[in-house]
Design a protein around this motif. Structure first.
Motif, PDB file in Angstrom:
ATOM      1  N   UNK A 283      36.532  -4.413  23.344  1.00 25.36           N
ATOM      2  CA  UNK A 283      35.877  -5.714  23.216  1.00 25.36           C
ATOM      3  C   UNK A 283      34.424  -5.643  22.750  1.00 25.36           C
ATOM      4  N   UNK A 284      33.860  -4.444  22.648  1.00 22.40           N
ATOM      5  CA  UNK A 284      32.492  -4.317  22.153  1.00 22.40           C
ATOM      6  C   UNK A 284      31.420  -4.765  23.120  1.00 22.40           C
ATOM      7  N   UNK A 285      31.729  -4.823  24.413  1.00 23.86           N
ATOM      8  CA  UNK A 285      30.734  -5.284  25.384  1.00 23.86           C
ATOM      9  C   UNK A 285      29.862  -4.143  25.904  1.00 23.86           C
ATOM     10  N   UNK A 286      28.746  -4.530  26.508  1.00 24.13           N
ATOM     11  CA  UNK A 286      27.746  -3.567  26.973  1.00 24.13           C
ATOM     12  C   UNK A 286      27.539  -3.754  28.469  1.00 24.13           C
ATOM     13  N   UNK A 287      27.660  -2.667  29.201  1.00 22.58           N
ATOM     14  CA  UNK A 287      27.425  -2.719  30.643  1.00 22.58           C
ATOM     15  C   UNK A 287      25.954  -3.008  30.944  1.00 22.58           C
ATOM     16  N   UNK A 288      25.650  -3.493  32.161  1.00 27.66           N
ATOM     17  CA  UNK A 288      24.248  -3.701  32.556  1.00 27.66           C
ATOM     18  C   UNK A 288      23.566  -2.348  32.787  1.00 27.66           C
ATOM     19  N   UNK A 289      23.035  -1.774  31.718  1.00 26.14           N
ATOM     20  CA  UNK A 289      22.554  -0.391  31.750  1.00 26.14           C
ATOM     21  C   UNK A 289      21.375  -0.205  32.694  1.00 26.14           C
ATOM     22  N   UNK A 290      20.480  -1.185  32.750  1.00 22.16           N
ATOM     23  CA  UNK A 290      19.347  -1.072  33.676  1.00 22.16           C
ATOM     24  C   UNK A 290      19.818  -1.019  35.133  1.00 22.16           C
ATOM     25  N   UNK A 291      20.779  -1.859  35.472  1.00 25.40           N
ATOM     26  CA  UNK A 291      21.305  -1.873  36.837  1.00 25.40           C
ATOM     27  C   UNK A 291      21.998  -0.550  37.157  1.00 25.40           C
ATOM     28  N   UNK A 292      22.717  -0.012  36.206  1.00 22.09           N
ATOM     29  CA  UNK A 292      23.376   1.273  36.409  1.00 22.09           C
ATOM     30  C   UNK A 292      22.351   2.391  36.596  1.00 22.09           C
ATOM     31  N   UNK A 293      21.276   2.327  35.813  1.00 24.30           N
ATOM     32  CA  UNK A 293      20.221   3.339  35.953  1.00 24.30           C
ATOM     33  C   UNK A 293      19.589   3.273  37.344  1.00 24.30           C
ATOM     34  N   UNK A 294      19.372   2.049  37.839  1.00 27.60           N
ATOM     35  CA  UNK A 294      18.816   1.887  39.198  1.00 27.60           C
ATOM     36  C   UNK A 294      19.731   2.523  40.238  1.00 27.60           C
ATOM     37  N   UNK A 295      21.040   2.255  40.132  1.00 26.70           N
ATOM     38  CA  UNK A 295      21.975   2.769  41.118  1.00 26.70           C
ATOM     39  C   UNK A 295      22.100   4.289  41.017  1.00 26.70           C
ATOM     40  N   UNK A 296      22.122   4.817  39.801  1.00 22.36           N
ATOM     41  CA  UNK A 296      22.195   6.274  39.639  1.00 22.36           C
ATOM     42  C   UNK A 296      20.987   6.940  40.270  1.00 22.36           C
ATOM     43  N   UNK A 297      19.827   6.325  40.109  1.00 19.88           N
ATOM     44  CA  UNK A 297      18.605   6.865  40.718  1.00 19.88           C
ATOM     45  C   UNK A 297      18.707   6.813  42.240  1.00 19.88           C
TER      46      UNK A 297
END
Length: 548
Positions: A283-297
């Motif tokens: 579908x060409x969609x983009x995950x909420x990358x900033x939120x994922x970066x916060x959680x990974x941190x």
């Protein structure tokens, strides 16, 4: 396998000739070479047959398992290729071929590819690649800068550093994703105290060392199938690739992700990596990358972004904001053979930390010596062609501004096509394009109205028949050969999670026009009038007439 009028002879003289004497311009191969050079699209249009042969019939052309005892003339073999291979290949460059992530290539890629093949460099070792090694390092540096925006001093220090690499060239996104998770795994289980590292002692000792029961990689349900291969190869196990539910926009649901992380922690499973997607395949969609970066941190785990498709959106001043947060990723996958218009076989993985690839460094006394500039010491693959040359050519000849135009036009064309579908009474837009991929289906307005008021069970039965309509039309359109759209299965929120079959289109080919897109819909409307589809639509009429 091949027949010629006069048998060719195997002799040292003839073998020497094919290594040293080029085919003449008047030969079959010479004429084809000239035709491709003069007019590639015309050659493909003339030689790729639009109407499909049955695959079983094609297989019969390749049914002989014995290696030919005697040689063939080049002209004889070239005719075989024309008749049996070229004619039955897929015209991926055609502007009406909008179903997959392959596109037309710039014409300059053909002669430059000949240089690449003629030089036959092997990027495993500087002794077999010479100038190609610093060129590949430069390309990795350019793409690293596109993602991470380092300054001149950073790239002056790291780009040509013989001990490190800013990333790795790969044959595609699969190897790139494996490399990212391989480096993450080896960094997590790096040597410490008496533990000599996972590369030496293996997974069991590594788990014992960190006191955990297993590892997990978490990604949305829209994650690419290559991640399943990655966790398999790395010994993590496919059961520990956690597919997280998505929201109504096909992006990872952060609430569900946190719940999965809590469950894993309770089970003694450690998250190795969160994977964000920048341009889902379907579908060409983009995950909420900033939120994922916060959680990974927060979790202290690796954050990888699979931007194999959507990464080049960073060339666009207008649309790159949609990838906000990608610059926080520990690693990023980009496929140059997708939206950078390079021939197949050019993937990359980039690492924010220039020392990250040291975790998978390997050496061999005869070829990959410590301290050398060899790029093979940081790659999963050994022998590799110098595909970086073609990426370098694209970056130089097209330039950032050129790529920006291509990306912007693709996204804008997708939005215009979506509006055309919205405005058409016989079609239903299923997913709105965030980048340049969208999905839709043939679903006349009267059926849409019935679905809106039908109870869940009845709606599901109607959707099952519409699925058959979609499958039938997609197959017929492919077989006809005038245009091509692919199909996939999605579970949109409007149908309470019921999976439906949809058309999928990709707007990457710069030769595709709005007029061609209109003709795609017109052709599908014509197919809807054919008896096979009309029978299915009558079934829906009967279903709608039934009492709820």
């Amino acid at each position: 396998m091949l027949n010629s009028r006069e048998p060719a002879q195997a002799s040292l003289e003839n073998l020497y000739r094919i290594f040293t004497v080029p085919e003449s311009p008047e030969s079959t191969l010479g004429r084809i070479d000239q035709a491709i050079s003069d007019n590639l699209m015309g050659f493909l249009q003339d030689h790729i047959v639009a109407v499909e042969r049955d695959l079983a019939e094609i297989e019969r052309d390749f049914s002989q398992s014995r290696i030919p005892e005697d040689p063939s003339y080049v002209s004889t073999y070239t005719e075989f290729l024309k008749e049996k291979v070229v004619s039955q290949s897929v015209h991926t460059a055609a502007p009406g071929f909008i179903g997959h992530m392959t596109s037309a290539l710039p014409n300059f890629m053909l002669p430059l590819s000949r240089i690449l093949i003629a030089l036959n460099q092997n990027l495993v070792k500087v002794e077999t690649s010479r100038a190609f090694t610093p060129m590949e390092r430069q390309v990795l540096g350019m793409l690293h800068r596109l993602v991470y925006s380092g300054d001149d001093d950073f790239y002056g220090q790291w780009m040509q550093d013989s001990r490190h690499a800013l990333g790795a060239f790969c044959s595609g996104g699969t190897i790139a994703n494996i490399t990212a998770l391989w480096a993450a795994r080896n960094r997590l289980f790096s040597p410490s105290g008496n533990f000599r590292g996972i590369a030496q002692e293996g997974m069991c000792k590594a788990m014992e060392h960190l006191g955990c029961k297993g590892l997990a990689v978490l990604v949305s349900r829209r994650g690419h199938y290559s991640l399943g291969k990655a966790v398999d190869v790395l010994g993590i196990g496919r059961d520990n690739l956690i597919a997280v539910d998505t929201d109504n926009n096909n992006r990872i649901d952060m609430k569900c992700l946190r719940q999965q992380c809590a469950r894993l922690k309770a089970d003694g499973i450690r998250p190795l990596s969160l994977v964000g997607i920048a341009g889902t395949t379907e579908t060409g969609n983009i995950d909420p990358l900033d939120d994922l970066a916060d959680l990974a941190q927060e979790l202290g785990c690796h954050f990888h972004v699979d931007a194999a498709w959507g990464g080049p959106t960073l060339f666009s001043g207008t649309y790159k904001v949609r990838l906000k947060g990608i610059e926080r990723a520990d690693s990023v996958t980009i496929d140059a053979h997708k939206q950078m218009y390079v021939p197949m076989g050019a993937g990359m993985v980039l690492f924010k930390d220039p020392t990250a690839l040291a975790a998978i460094e390997h050496h061999a006394a005869y070829i990959l010596r410590q301290g050398s500039r060899d790029l093979g010491s940081h790659t999963l693959e050994g022998s590799r062609p110098g595909m970086a040359m073609l990426v370098h050519a694209g970056l130089s000849i097209i330039g950032r501004k050129g790529y920006e135009i291509l990306i912007d036009r693709g996204i804008e064309r997708a939005h215009r096509f979506a509006r055309s579908i919205d405005a058409h009474p016989d079609f239903e837009l299923v997913t709105e394009p965030e980048l340049n991929i969208l999905t839709y289906r043939h679903n006349p307005a009267w059926i849409q109205q019935e679905l809106a008021r039908a109870p869940a069970e009845k709606a599901a039965r109607i959707n099952e028949v519409i699925d058959k309509v979609t499958e039938t039309m997609q197959k017929r359109q492919r077989e006809t050969g005038r245009s091509f759209v692919s199909r996939t299965r999605l579970a949109p929120g409007r149908y309470q999670g019921t999976r439906i079959t949809v058309f999928r289109v990709v707007m990457a080919n710069p030769l595709t026009t709005d007029e061609i897109l209109s003709s795609v819909l017109e052709e599908q409307c014509e197919m809807a009038e054919q008896e096979e589809v009309q029978v299915l639509l009558e079934q829906i009429v009967a279903l709608c007439a039934q009492a709820d």
